[in-house]
Design a protein around this motif. Structure first.
Motif, short mmCIF file in Angstrom:
data_model
loop_
_atom_site.label_atom_id
_atom_site.label_comp_id
_atom_site.label_asym_id
_atom_site.label_seq_id
_atom_site.Cartn_x
_atom_site.Cartn_y
_atom_site.Cartn_z
N MET A 1 0.84 -1.19 0.00
CA MET A 1 0.00 0.00 0.00
C MET A 1 0.87 1.24 0.00
O MET A 1 1.92 1.26 0.63
N GLU A 2 0.43 2.22 -0.69
CA GLU A 2 1.17 3.47 -0.80
C GLU A 2 1.06 4.29 0.49
O GLU A 2 0.05 4.20 1.19
N PRO A 3 2.08 5.11 0.78
CA PRO A 3 1.98 6.01 1.93
C PRO A 3 0.73 6.87 1.82
O PRO A 3 0.35 7.32 0.74
N GLY A 4 0.04 7.04 2.94
CA GLY A 4 -1.18 7.83 2.99
C GLY A 4 -2.44 7.01 2.79
O GLY A 4 -3.54 7.51 3.03
N HIS A 5 -2.29 5.76 2.35
CA HIS A 5 -3.47 4.89 2.15
C HIS A 5 -4.20 4.71 3.48
O HIS A 5 -3.60 4.38 4.48
N ARG A 6 -5.50 4.95 3.46
CA ARG A 6 -6.30 4.86 4.69
C ARG A 6 -6.59 3.41 5.03
O ARG A 6 -6.96 2.60 4.16
N LEU A 7 -6.41 3.05 6.29
CA LEU A 7 -6.65 1.70 6.79
C LEU A 7 -7.90 1.73 7.67
O LEU A 7 -7.87 2.27 8.77
N ILE A 8 -8.97 1.15 7.18
CA ILE A 8 -10.24 1.19 7.89
C ILE A 8 -10.42 -0.10 8.68
O ILE A 8 -10.46 -1.20 8.09
N GLU A 9 -10.49 0.03 10.00
CA GLU A 9 -10.57 -1.13 10.90
C GLU A 9 -11.66 -2.10 10.49
O GLU A 9 -11.42 -3.31 10.43
N ALA A 10 -12.86 -1.60 10.25
CA ALA A 10 -14.00 -2.48 9.94
C ALA A 10 -13.73 -3.28 8.66
O ALA A 10 -14.03 -4.49 8.61
N ASN A 11 -13.16 -2.66 7.66
CA ASN A 11 -12.86 -3.36 6.40
C ASN A 11 -11.81 -4.44 6.60
O ASN A 11 -11.91 -5.53 6.05
N ILE A 12 -10.79 -4.12 7.37
CA ILE A 12 -9.72 -5.09 7.64
C ILE A 12 -10.28 -6.26 8.44
O ILE A 12 -9.99 -7.42 8.14
N ALA A 13 -11.08 -5.96 9.45
CA ALA A 13 -11.68 -7.01 10.28
C ALA A 13 -12.54 -7.94 9.43
O ALA A 13 -12.46 -9.18 9.55
N GLU A 14 -13.33 -7.36 8.56
CA GLU A 14 -14.20 -8.17 7.69
C GLU A 14 -13.37 -9.02 6.73
O GLU A 14 -13.64 -10.20 6.54
N ARG A 15 -12.34 -8.42 6.16
CA ARG A 15 -11.49 -9.14 5.20
C ARG A 15 -10.84 -10.37 5.81
O ARG A 15 -10.72 -11.41 5.16
N PHE A 16 -10.40 -10.25 7.06
CA PHE A 16 -9.70 -11.35 7.71
C PHE A 16 -10.58 -12.17 8.65
O PHE A 16 -10.11 -13.09 9.30
N GLY A 17 -11.86 -11.82 8.73
CA GLY A 17 -12.79 -12.59 9.54
C GLY A 17 -12.50 -12.55 11.03
O GLY A 17 -12.62 -13.56 11.72
N VAL A 18 -12.11 -11.37 11.52
CA VAL A 18 -11.82 -11.19 12.94
C VAL A 18 -12.59 -9.98 13.45
O VAL A 18 -13.13 -9.20 12.68
N SER A 19 -12.61 -9.83 14.77
CA SER A 19 -13.25 -8.64 15.33
C SER A 19 -12.32 -7.44 15.17
O SER A 19 -11.16 -7.58 14.80
N ARG A 20 -12.83 -6.28 15.51
CA ARG A 20 -12.03 -5.06 15.37
C ARG A 20 -10.94 -4.95 16.44
O ARG A 20 -9.96 -4.24 16.24
N VAL A 21 -11.10 -5.67 17.54
CA VAL A 21 -10.11 -5.57 18.63
C VAL A 21 -8.72 -6.02 18.17
O VAL A 21 -7.74 -5.28 18.35
N PRO A 22 -8.56 -7.21 17.57
CA PRO A 22 -7.20 -7.57 17.13
C PRO A 22 -6.68 -6.67 16.01
O PRO A 22 -5.47 -6.43 15.92
N VAL A 23 -7.58 -6.14 15.20
CA VAL A 23 -7.16 -5.21 14.14
C VAL A 23 -6.61 -3.94 14.79
O VAL A 23 -5.55 -3.45 14.40
N ARG A 24 -7.31 -3.43 15.79
CA ARG A 24 -6.88 -2.23 16.50
C ARG A 24 -5.52 -2.48 17.15
O ARG A 24 -4.62 -1.63 17.11
N GLU A 25 -5.34 -3.66 17.76
CA GLU A 25 -4.06 -4.00 18.40
C GLU A 25 -2.95 -4.09 17.36
O GLU A 25 -1.83 -3.63 17.59
N ALA A 26 -3.26 -4.69 16.22
CA ALA A 26 -2.25 -4.81 15.15
C ALA A 26 -1.85 -3.43 14.62
O ALA A 26 -0.66 -3.16 14.40
#
Length: 189
Positions: A1-26
């Motif tokens: 991903m390019e610098p400045g690319h926005r990382l949206i917790e909900a999208n990441i959580a959905e993509r990897f099938g996890v809750s937002r808590v581990p995404v937030r920790e990562a």
């Protein structure tokens, strides 16, 4: 991903099938390592190393790498002497077959082996963190330095295996100085 690319917790959580808590920790961990910027009320974005940040990181890297090479040479490569010699051969083979995708892991492995050869676990851990940040900056600009880089690595490995700490430290310092110059050139435009 390019610098400045926005990382949206909900999208990441959905993509990897996890809750937002581990995404937030990562994301928090990635922030502590300098890969992500977290801004209150705005969220996370991929970090972009500024010229000053990149140069400061290279200065830290130089000090760690020089010490690592000197200690490794005092031990003639220690337990990883054969692996250090073998990786230079593997890199030459990758270069001769234009297997550029094989080069970044070999670069990282070479520097990890030098750190391991130092026999100093604390130094190896600090250098690992610095190298991960450096490789992140440089992977995009690999072709600009691939040929000269392995000539440098071969000379450094030779000095280490021959037990020449002053020469190994000097060669490593000169090698890192080339990367510092590349950082200056990349961020000049």
């Amino acid at each position: 991903m390019e610098p400045g690319h926005r990382l949206i917790e909900a999208n990441i959580a959905e993509r990897f099938g996890v809750s937002r808590v581990p995404v937030r920790e990562a994301l928090s961990q990635l922030q502590s390592e300098g890969f992500v910027e977290l801004v209150r009320y705005r969220g996370a974005t991929v970090s972009g190393a500024s010229r000053a940040d990149a140069l400061e990181l290279m200065q830290v890297r130089r000090g760690l790498e020089v010490l690592s090479a000197q200690l490794a040479a005092q031990r003639h490569g220690g337990d990883v002497a054969d692996a250090l010699s073998a990786i230079v051969d593997r890199a030459r083979q990758a270069r001769s077959t234009d297997a550029m995708n094989a080069v970044p892991p070999l670069v990282f492995e070479f520097h990890e082996l030098v750190a391991t050869a130092s026999g100093n676990r604390q130094l190896a851990e600090m250098l690992d963190r610095a190298l991960r940040r450096v490789s992140w900056v440089f992977d995009r600009h690999l072709e600009a330095r691939a040929d000269a880089e392995w000539d440098d690595h071969a000379a450094i490995a030779h000095a280490i295996l021959n037990g020449s700490p002053v020469q190994a430290g000097y060669l490593m310092s000169e090698h890192i100085a080339k990367d510092e110059l590349l950082i200056r050139e990349l961020h000049a435009g």
